[in-house]
Design an enzyme around this catalytic site. Structure first.
Site: not given
Lengths: 658, 658
Positions: B325, B421
């Site tokens: 990421e 998240c």
């Protein structure tokens, strides 16, 4: 010596009877003989500095009890040596070499010494996990390794007449035949990496033992049956993989990855690991032609069509993703993340060769040529010591370094790989080119690739010697001369007319001729006599290639091709970023002579433009001012020669602007 | 109530004193309050059907001894609840809600019950590995989780005045302060996922305890020092990772991935996990403005410049690869494999907000606006129940399914993620919009985003109430009205002039005005009185965006933008493949009204062309005939609204042809 006529279906001519003499290919053949084979012998013995060790010879020495130590390398490391021996066999068929043969014989003694009393042979399981034979075919590839041994043995026996390795191979094949099958106590399974199947067909041809052909058929017929062998095996070993020891997996091995999700006759689409798929399809075609099994041939045709009409790159490479070195799905042909393994194109060539035994159609030869002239030769540097696994359509060296999704895309050929499948695979293919260039059967001699060569064969009961002369890939003149032709009687010469040739003309002894054109081949039947010449002139004008609209990656882009060669842009000629360049639609494509490392090659020059930032852009990442379009000369080089100069960007598909 | 003037540097106005009243944003605020927060409460309690369970509440119940069972989810699963509590805090600041507050108070009691006697709080280590506290900060994110607790506590106390959660947070922060440091017996380390740093700055602001600010500074100053804490920790735990238990690793954790390869003041380039980088940069900016540390501010400026001028997508998203990421390298902005996590854009917004406290420059507000209007809102479906982690620039749904390198690119928003998240992060941002829209200090009230709102503050000693009215993002009229202004005396109103507005005009009480334009803000200082209106009219004409030539992926491509909104093409309007479409250079960009699910939105319509296969292509994968170019109307929709109709292709960067 009276040659045996090959009937029933067109078969390759025995390598001993074909001598490659070609301005383009002979240097490759020589490179393999003089450089690649000796270099790989050094690699097999772990003597190449700064390269990953092969461990191969050492593993055999340990298995044979000659040396102490631990196994090194992958489960299938033995195949490094087997593929080398196969290449040596082909090289010796072309020309004797006492020194090379002595080295090979010593290696063969070592292989024989590592064979177990019951015929089993695999250094990993002998040295590292003696009790675990045949417990993890999914991952450990024992049958794959056996297949490469068999291929080597057949090649070596064919070249030298020596049976030592063939005897080893037969003992192993007999052991496998006893171990696998649907009788009680046998393993009803097959390998995670196909290879044994096509090898067993070769062993059948070399020995006449029908058992070997039947065993190949067993492996093909079993594959994909439910319940899945791979899943049963996975359960039996506690849901683990040999690649992640000790980890209990949540999901079983992918069946489509292993081309085992359904019986082969029901498969519609090329899936999974591209090399394994190709080796399997080649074996299926082998079995189809020998068995007359129409359902198998139909599956071969479907899988061929899907592969080359939906999932093949323009350089004849396959495998759109490095995740599993695999196919993805129809028309998914990204240029900057493709895998396009050299070995997969070699597998595609094998598949094409087998399909040409089932039915002579131009598309098979066209694809074979495309893969050979572009991907396979691109896989090896002109020094014979550096190799590409991955053959990208587009390279930005900074991205190969800096973007993990492109780490597999190398901008520079590597010395040797820990998993060294590609280099020896290139060597064995290039040293057996004759097997792919010609075939003969049913009264016809076929030239598929038009590679300069001399060949001897018996056809229509006549002993014939032919000489192929070819200007390819640079010039379009092809001539097939009857050098010798004992006796009389009609037979047919057939030459493939490449689909890339927009206008093709033919001659017979210098006069215009009108051969029958059928399925991409030109056929001329007559009572051929010594001195007759069947000529063909191909259209070598550079041409543009466009991809089907479904190929998102190539929308608005063009590729260039001349003869069999696909071209690409390199930073060395065009500067960076290459993405800023566009070729003008309709611009003239001019031929220019290559220089320096590209001396002898014909390059393509044309008019294009370069997008440049407007003066007021000020280095902004995003801006409203459009780029300026500056006229720019564009130079394209044969893809097969890319990466032989300073590392830099490379691009096959180039933007085109009206 | 006399409001406290915020001096020294421009700070956000307290949420209690800002009320969002905006045609565009109020529905989002309402959606978060009425749908997202209740939906996420259901998710935290594992009551969302067909979605991955959160385990969060259950983990707290187990840790508190109320329930028996095993820990579920990730090491940092507690943060699901903390982020929800933070969002609830902001929502309650905007408007009381006794029911919601009661639910939150119960959750807070649960959190307090799970706290250990010494202040430690983390359900994973309490339930699953009681002896392993603070032994793997690299992977397990205890400090990250603590940071989210602190942020929630500060938000909840600010809204409700209730100190229960703040007390929990202080006890935990005190425990951390005792545990970490450079004194003997303390851990001289920092977390694998930054977050504690910016949270401690908030805790310092909320409590006035200088220790918390110093502890934030300790974590920032320690980071990247050699020898590496992460490597020492890795050695100490036997070279393992919590993500692959039992496996001894060959290589230690990547330091650049964790922004720990060099001290933060020496870092030049944004690297590694994008969210972690942003949270760290935000904390660095927090510390710089409070400490006057020029070397820290210089590092913030460098990292800002690199992020937004070299590595940011046009939708204000960051993170070019799903591998980690993470950032890749300068100008590497692939459109079809980007990660562009919603949370990373939220982090970028936090960073921008802190930089605006250090120095008021238009670029910070421009980027904040770009990320907010495009990526963050695109991350949530209009139903408030479906979310994107990844915000792609280009989607081919078949590739998302069929190409493993694109599995992370979803064509449809998902219900809930195991690692959830993004949804709560969107909720806490949208419910605290007032913190980003305005700031005030040193006698100036700033409007950064021009979001319709009413705000109260004390400025230059005067109690002032302002009312912002805005047509954005659809219309360009912005008006800041002084609703109340007790007393007299000069102060300054400052409004950001977005860089996308090519022509901007200003008015004071309806008459043309010439404010001072400085660094992208328009400043007007006077003795403002109730009823005064400072107006601004922005240029809302659709415009073309081009990327720098170094961005290979966008060569020959154009994006469309109108006001703050970036546009994209969807299959629903344009058919597939979108890659076949090109926009004509210089074509008129017309505004058209959206319909159906896009009702209320302004779309862009223009002239383009579609590449089509020539009639004689016959479905060939490769052919020589060029495609035909058919005129085609092209419709673009706001990127933030993509994927709210039938799943299909989407593309931001479109080919442009002259």
């Amino acid at each position: 010596m009276a040659l045996q006529e090959q009937t029933v279906f067109p078969r390759p001519i025995e390598l001993k009877n074909v001598s490659i003499k070609d301005d383009y290919w002979s240097p490759y053949v020589k490179l393999v003989r003089d450089t690649v084979i000796p270099y790989q012998w050094e690699a097999l013995n772990d003597r190449v500095a700064d390269a990953e060790p092969s461990h191969a010879i050492r593993n055999f020495r340990i298995a044979a009890g000659i040396e102490e130590g631990a196994f090194g390398g992958f489960f299938f490391q033995d195949t490094d040596l087997y593929k080398w021996l196969e290449a040596v066999g082909y090289a010796l068929a072309a020309a004797p070499d006492a020194d090379l043969e002595r080295v090979a014989d010593e290696a063969i003694s070592l292989v024989a010494a590592a064979q177990q009393a019951d015929g089993y042979l695999n250094t990993y399981f002998t040295v590292a996990e003696p009790g675990k034979r045949w417990t993890n075919l999914t991952d450990c590839h024992e049958l794959y390794s056996a297949g490469h041994l068999i291929e080597a043995a057949v090649a070596y026996a064919g070249a030298t007449g020596k049976k030592a390795l063939l005897d080893v191979a037969c003992r192993l094949a007999d052991h496998i035949d006893a171990t696998f099958g649907d009788r009680p106590g046998q393993i009803r399974g097959y390998d995670g990496h196909q290879e044994i199947e096509l090898a067993l067909v070769k062993l059948y041809e070399a020995t006449g033992e029908r058992r070997y052909l039947d065993l190949a058929g067993f492996f093909i017929d079993e594959r994909g049956r439910q319940p899945s062998f791979f899943h049963q095996e996975w359960e039996a070993r506690g849901r683990t993989s040999a690649w992640t020891p000790g980890v209990v997996q949540k999901t079983p091995p992918s069946l489509s990855y292993h081309q085992a999700d359904k019986p082969v006759r029901e498969q519609e689409v090329a899936t999974g690991h591209a090399v394994r798929a190709m080796y399997m399809y080649a074996a299926m075609a082998d079995l189809a032609v020998r068995s007359g099994d129409d359902s198998l041939l139909a599956a071969c045709r479907r899988l061929w069509d899907n592969t080359v009409r939906k999932q093949m790159y323009v350089n004849g490479s396959i495998g759109s993703t490095h995740h599993g070195e695999a196919f993805t799905f129809d028309y998914d042909l990204p240029n900057d993340t493709n895998y396009s393994e050299t070995c997969a194109s070699i597998g595609l060539i094998m598949f094409a060769q087998r399909m040409l035994q089932n039915e002579v159609k131009g598309e098979y030869g066209d694809v074979l040529e495309r893969a050979l002239y572009n991907t396979v030769t691109a896989g090896m540097a002109t020094d014979g010591k550096h190799f590409f696994y991955v053959n990208p359509m587009e390279v930005w060296p900074a991205a190969s370094e800096g973007n993990p999704g492109k780490h597999h895309v190398k901008a520079v050929r590597q010395k040797w790989y820990g998993c060294a499948c590609c280099p020896p695979n290139v060597a064995r293919l290039l040293s057996s080119l004759g097997h792919y260039a010609f075939s003969a059967g049913e009264g016809t001699l076929y030239s598929h690739l038009h590679i300069g060569a001399e060949a001897k064969l018996t056809i229509a009961g006549r002993q014939v010697g032919v000489r192929m002369a070819s200007g390819l890939p640079w010039a379009g003149q092809v001539g097939l001369t009857l050098a010798e032709a004992a006796g009389s009687g009609d037979f047919t010469l057939a030459v493939r007319v490449p689909a890339w040739s927009a206008h093709t003309s033919f001659t017979l002894n210098g006069e215009p001729a009108t051969p029958e054109i059928r399925d991409g081949y030109a056929y001329l039947r007559r009572d051929w006599q010594a001195g007759d010449v069947f000529g063909m002139t191909l259209d070598m004008r550079p041409r543009r290639i466009y991809a089907a609209a479904e190929v998102r990656a190539n929308a608005g882009r063009v590729a260039l091709q001349r003869g069999p060669l696909v071209y690409c842009l390199e930073e060395a000629d065009n500067g960076a970023p290459l993405a800023a360049l566009a070729i003008r639609a309709g611009s003239e494509l001019r031929e220019v002579a290559g220089e320096g490392r590209l001396a002898g090659a014909i390059l393509i020059e044309t008019e294009g433009l370069r997008l440049e930032e407007p003066a007021n852009a000020g280095g902004a990442l995003y801006r409203s001012e459009p780029p300026t379009r500056t006229p720019s000369r564009i130079v394209a080089v044969p893809y097969t020669l890319w990466g032989n100069r300073e590392p830099g960007e490379m691009q096959v598909w180039v933007r085109e602007e009206p």
